[in-house]
Scaffold this motif. Sequence first.
Motif, PDB file in Angstrom:
ATOM      1  N   GLY A  26       0.785  -1.230   0.000  1.00 54.13           N
ATOM      2  CA  GLY A  26       0.000   0.000   0.000  1.00 54.13           C
ATOM      3  C   GLY A  26       0.810   1.269   0.000  1.00 54.13           C
ATOM      4  O   GLY A  26       0.260   2.362   0.105  1.00 54.13           O
ATOM      5  N   SER A  27       2.099   1.160  -0.112  1.00 52.06           N
ATOM      6  CA  SER A  27       2.960   2.346  -0.111  1.00 52.06           C
ATOM      7  C   SER A  27       3.786   2.370  -1.394  1.00 52.06           C
ATOM      8  O   SER A  27       3.967   1.348  -2.046  1.00 52.06           O
ATOM      9  CB  SER A  27       3.896   2.314   1.099  1.00 52.06           C
ATOM     10  N   PRO A  28       4.306   3.551  -1.730  1.00 52.77           N
ATOM     11  CA  PRO A  28       5.199   3.619  -2.898  1.00 52.77           C
ATOM     12  C   PRO A  28       6.469   2.802  -2.636  1.00 52.77           C
ATOM     13  O   PRO A  28       6.897   2.664  -1.489  1.00 52.77           O
ATOM     14  CB  PRO A  28       5.537   5.099  -3.024  1.00 52.77           C
ATOM     15  N   TRP A  29       7.051   2.292  -3.688  1.00 49.07           N
ATOM     16  CA  TRP A  29       8.324   1.587  -3.565  1.00 49.07           C
ATOM     17  C   TRP A  29       9.380   2.562  -3.087  1.00 49.07           C
ATOM     18  O   TRP A  29       9.398   3.723  -3.478  1.00 49.07           O
ATOM     19  CB  TRP A  29       8.743   0.989  -4.906  1.00 49.07           C
ATOM     20  N   ARG A  30      10.265   2.084  -2.250  1.00 50.84           N
ATOM     21  CA  ARG A  30      11.427   2.869  -1.843  1.00 50.84           C
ATOM     22  C   ARG A  30      12.625   2.370  -2.654  1.00 50.84           C
ATOM     23  O   ARG A  30      12.669   1.211  -3.050  1.00 50.84           O
ATOM     24  CB  ARG A  30      11.712   2.684  -0.361  1.00 50.84           C
ATOM     25  N   TYR A  31      13.589   3.226  -2.822  1.00 48.51           N
ATOM     26  CA  TYR A  31      14.796   2.867  -3.565  1.00 48.51           C
ATOM     27  C   TYR A  31      16.014   3.215  -2.718  1.00 48.51           C
ATOM     28  O   TYR A  31      16.030   4.221  -2.017  1.00 48.51           O
ATOM     29  CB  TYR A  31      14.852   3.601  -4.907  1.00 48.51           C
ATOM     30  N   ALA A  32      17.007   2.351  -2.785  1.00 48.42           N
ATOM     31  CA  ALA A  32      18.233   2.575  -2.031  1.00 48.42           C
ATOM     32  C   ALA A  32      19.417   2.113  -2.864  1.00 48.42           C
ATOM     33  O   ALA A  32      19.303   1.206  -3.691  1.00 48.42           O
ATOM     34  CB  ALA A  32      18.196   1.798  -0.714  1.00 48.42           C
ATOM     35  N   ASN A  33      20.553   2.722  -2.615  1.00 46.96           N
ATOM     36  CA  ASN A  33      21.790   2.304  -3.251  1.00 46.96           C
ATOM     37  C   ASN A  33      22.414   1.239  -2.364  1.00 46.96           C
ATOM     38  O   ASN A  33      22.834   1.520  -1.244  1.00 46.96           O
ATOM     39  CB  ASN A  33      22.732   3.496  -3.414  1.00 46.96           C
ATOM     40  N   ALA A  34      22.465   0.011  -2.871  1.00 49.05           N
ATOM     41  CA  ALA A  34      23.009  -1.109  -2.102  1.00 49.05           C
ATOM     42  C   ALA A  34      24.474  -1.345  -2.435  1.00 49.05           C
ATOM     43  O   ALA A  34      24.939  -2.485  -2.499  1.00 49.05           O
ATOM     44  CB  ALA A  34      22.184  -2.365  -2.352  1.00 49.05           C
ATOM     45  N   LEU A  36      26.420  -1.697  -4.934  1.00 52.76           N
ATOM     46  CA  LEU A  36      26.716  -2.048  -6.322  1.00 52.76           C
ATOM     47  C   LEU A  36      25.595  -1.657  -7.272  1.00 52.76           C
ATOM     48  O   LEU A  36      25.819  -1.502  -8.456  1.00 52.76           O
ATOM     49  CB  LEU A  36      26.966  -3.552  -6.428  1.00 52.76           C
ATOM     50  N   LEU A  37      24.385  -1.537  -6.746  1.00 55.32           N
ATOM     51  CA  LEU A  37      23.246  -1.218  -7.584  1.00 55.32           C
ATOM     52  C   LEU A  37      22.119  -0.639  -6.749  1.00 55.32           C
ATOM     53  O   LEU A  37      22.098  -0.759  -5.528  1.00 55.32           O
ATOM     54  CB  LEU A  37      22.760  -2.479  -8.325  1.00 55.32           C
ATOM     55  N   SER A  38      21.178  -0.041  -7.447  1.00 57.45           N
ATOM     56  CA  SER A  38      20.001   0.494  -6.788  1.00 57.45           C
ATOM     57  C   SER A  38      18.977  -0.630  -6.649  1.00 57.45           C
ATOM     58  O   SER A  38      18.789  -1.436  -7.567  1.00 57.45           O
ATOM     59  CB  SER A  38      19.422   1.631  -7.637  1.00 57.45           C
ATOM     60  N   VAL A  39      18.335  -0.696  -5.490  1.00 56.24           N
ATOM     61  CA  VAL A  39      17.326  -1.724  -5.247  1.00 56.24           C
ATOM     62  C   VAL A  39      16.021  -1.071  -4.819  1.00 56.24           C
ATOM     63  O   VAL A  39      16.013  -0.007  -4.197  1.00 56.24           O
ATOM     64  CB  VAL A  39      17.774  -2.736  -4.162  1.00 56.24           C
ATOM     65  N   ALA A  40      14.923  -1.727  -5.174  1.00 54.07           N
ATOM     66  CA  ALA A  40      13.595  -1.307  -4.738  1.00 54.07           C
ATOM     67  C   ALA A  40      13.171  -2.207  -3.588  1.00 54.07           C
ATOM     68  O   ALA A  40      13.530  -3.388  -3.554  1.00 54.07           O
ATOM     69  CB  ALA A  40      12.606  -1.420  -5.890  1.00 54.07           C
ATOM     70  N   PHE A  41      12.389  -1.663  -2.665  1.00 59.50           N
ATOM     71  CA  PHE A  41      11.900  -2.464  -1.547  1.00 59.50           C
ATOM     72  C   PHE A  41      10.682  -1.793  -0.942  1.00 59.50           C
ATOM     73  O   PHE A  41      10.449  -0.601  -1.140  1.00 59.50           O
ATOM     74  CB  PHE A  41      12.991  -2.666  -0.491  1.00 59.50           C
ATOM     75  N   ALA A  42       9.916  -2.565  -0.198  1.00 58.38           N
ATOM     76  CA  ALA A  42       8.777  -2.046   0.552  1.00 58.38           C
ATOM     77  C   ALA A  42       9.188  -1.960   2.020  1.00 58.38           C
ATOM     78  O   ALA A  42       9.601  -2.961   2.608  1.00 58.38           O
ATOM     79  CB  ALA A  42       7.566  -2.967   0.391  1.00 58.38           C
ATOM     80  N   GLN A  43       9.093  -0.772   2.598  1.00 52.45           N
ATOM     81  CA  GLN A  43       9.509  -0.585   3.990  1.00 52.45           C
ATOM     82  C   GLN A  43       8.724  -1.495   4.934  1.00 52.45           C
ATOM     83  O   GLN A  43       9.267  -2.026   5.895  1.00 52.45           O
ATOM     84  CB  GLN A  43       9.337   0.877   4.405  1.00 52.45           C
ATOM     85  N   GLU A  44       7.452  -1.722   4.645  1.00 49.03           N
ATOM     86  CA  GLU A  44       6.625  -2.578   5.493  1.00 49.03           C
ATOM     87  C   GLU A  44       7.157  -4.008   5.508  1.00 49.03           C
ATOM     88  O   GLU A  44       7.097  -4.687   6.545  1.00 49.03           O
ATOM     89  CB  GLU A  44       5.168  -2.567   5.021  1.00 49.03           C
TER      90      GLU A  44
END
Length: 179
Positions: A26-34, A36-44
């Motif tokens: 129910g929330s927008p995807w978050r993005y982070a620099n891991a 080596l690459l950018s990853v999408a994730f759900a904080q929940e």
Amino acid sequence: MKRVSLYLDVDGVICPFGPAGVSEWGSPWRYANAGLLSVAFAQELVDGLNGLATLDGLRCVWLTSWEDLAPEYLCPSIGLNAADWPYLTAAGAGAGAGGVLGEAHGEGWWKLRAIQDDMDRYGPDAVVWIDDQLRYEVEAQAWSRILGRRILLVSPDPRRGISPAELGAVSSFLEQPVF
């Protein structure tokens, strides 16, 4: 107290491939620099995994092609409290909180061999295996039928990652008696 090992993949599970719009949480995807690459994730999802990992008797293990990169780069970038989880490797040279793990050998999917070796070593009463590839791995499915009620396989849609319903199924499984 039942002892459970939870084996967790990254790509397509925690970090979906090409997510769009709003997550199933129910929330927008978050993005982070891991690293080596950018990853999408759900904080929940991250919050839910952090909560599960604190359960008594639960041993969490990385089972991902990220191997040692998951605890080193992914965890701090998304806030997952899993930097001390052991990890299994295709080559059998993994390290972590549990020392050297996983001697993948023989033919077939390296992850199946690694999980079998790890289970032989640690002897959990029950197992949760979360990997988006499980739906396609016939040998892993056949092996899991032998374990019966002792194992829960979760194979998320790789474009969405673990859904609230799938995480709920994991929680329910962890609460049930093994026998």
